[in-house]
Design a protein around this motif. Structure first.
Motif, short mmCIF file in Angstrom:
data_model
loop_
_atom_site.label_atom_id
_atom_site.label_comp_id
_atom_site.label_asym_id
_atom_site.label_seq_id
_atom_site.Cartn_x
_atom_site.Cartn_y
_atom_site.Cartn_z
N SER A 162 0.80 -1.14 -0.01
CA SER A 162 -0.02 -0.04 -0.15
C SER A 162 0.96 1.26 -0.02
CB SER A 162 -0.95 0.09 1.29
OG SER A 162 -1.89 -0.88 1.08
N GLY A 163 2.08 1.13 0.30
CA GLY A 163 3.04 2.18 0.18
C GLY A 163 4.46 2.00 0.57
N PHE A 164 5.21 3.13 0.83
CA PHE A 164 6.53 2.92 1.23
C PHE A 164 6.81 4.18 2.15
CE2 PHE A 164 7.75 5.95 -1.99
CZ PHE A 164 9.02 6.23 -1.55
N MET A 165 7.96 3.76 2.98
CA MET A 165 8.44 4.78 3.71
C MET A 165 10.17 4.76 3.65
SD MET A 165 6.90 7.01 5.42
CE MET A 165 7.81 7.55 6.72
N LEU A 166 10.87 5.78 3.70
CA LEU A 166 12.26 5.78 3.92
C LEU A 166 12.45 5.35 5.40
CD1 LEU A 166 13.45 8.47 1.68
CD2 LEU A 166 13.17 6.07 1.20
N LYS A 167 13.66 4.92 5.57
CA LYS A 167 14.13 4.31 7.05
C LYS A 167 14.68 5.74 7.77
CE LYS A 167 14.81 -0.45 6.72
NZ LYS A 167 15.97 -1.46 6.89
N ASN A 168 14.75 6.71 7.02
CA ASN A 168 15.18 7.99 7.74
C ASN A 168 13.99 8.87 7.88
OD1 ASN A 168 14.69 8.92 5.25
ND2 ASN A 168 16.78 10.04 4.70
N ALA A 169 12.98 8.31 7.85
CA ALA A 169 11.75 9.29 8.26
C ALA A 169 11.62 9.44 9.88
CB ALA A 169 10.36 8.57 7.78
#
Length: 226
Positions: free
Chosen positions: A105-112
């Motif tokens: 459903s989506g993605f996030m960068l680990k540095n968020a």
């Protein structure tokens, strides 16, 4: 309020611990389980039936992409299937594109930031896609620029869609959120959510990202009648 139940899948124990500590300090999240590779993620997902899976894209053995595909296509329980939020170190990683095609459903960068991560989980759990429509548009534009290796036949279900359903599909292809679709079509957000869910069911898709990709791949990016 019932907390959002999470499964954290990452091959690094430290990352899992950080994610767990970051999210569980908020009252609307609870961690149902953890997994250190793709096979464990599948087993845990089927057993625990979480609301959202935080899935590392690169893990030894079975990758996060393959685990996502198997979880969503082989789901043996009644709907809804869990939402998958891909975690990646690299912006627009090619693996992320594959994961979205697999049903993530989506993605996030680990540095968020912690707040960005928490909001992303809430958005995905609510049935939306990505963090913001602008991110959705950028991703869709990127991976549809390089079509899949083998052409896909147009699903027969597309020919049966009503004009209103085609309008909704067109707006999904543009990466609009439920609120923006509601404004464009003069509907309530609840009404839009229901229409989107019915549209996904008719097309046999896991989420709105796949609907947007399908529309892009088959040239359904302009409003009906134009």
């Amino acid at each position: 309020m019932t907390p959002i139940r999470l499964l954290i899948a990452d091959d690094q124990e430290l990352i899992r611990a950080i994610l767990k500590a970051t999210l569980t300090r908020r009252p609307d999240f609870t961690v149902a389980g953890e997994a250190s590779d793709g096979e464990q993620a599948i087993a845990a997902a089927l057993d625990l039936r979480p609301d959202v899976i935080l899935m590392d894209v690169r893990m030894p053995g079975l990758t996060g992409v393959d685990a996502t595909r198997r979880i969503l296509t082989e789901w043996p329980h009644p709907e809804p299937r869990p939402r998958v939020l891909i975690l990646t170190t690299f912006d627009l990683d090619a693996y992320v594109h594959d994961a979205l095609r697999a049903g993530a459903s989506g993605f996030m960068l680990k540095n968020a930031t912690p707040d960005q991560l928490a909001e992303a989980v809430r958005v995905v759990a609510a049935g939306e896609a990505m963090l913001a429509p602008t991110v959705t548009r950028r991703l869709i534009a990127t991976f549809t620029a390089t079509p899949p290796p083998t052409p896909k036949a147009v699903p027969e279900a597309l020919a049966t869609l009503t004009e209103r359903e085609l309008e909704v599909l067109h707006l999904l292809a543009r990466g609009l959120s439920n609120a923006e679709i509601a404004q464009a079509l003069n509907l309530t957000q609840t009404g839009v959510k229901g229409r989107v869910n019915r549209l996904l069911g008719r097309l046999g898709l896991a989420n709105r990202v796949q609907a947007a990709i399908l529309a892009q791949e088959h040239g359904l990016t302009t409003p009906p009648g134009t």
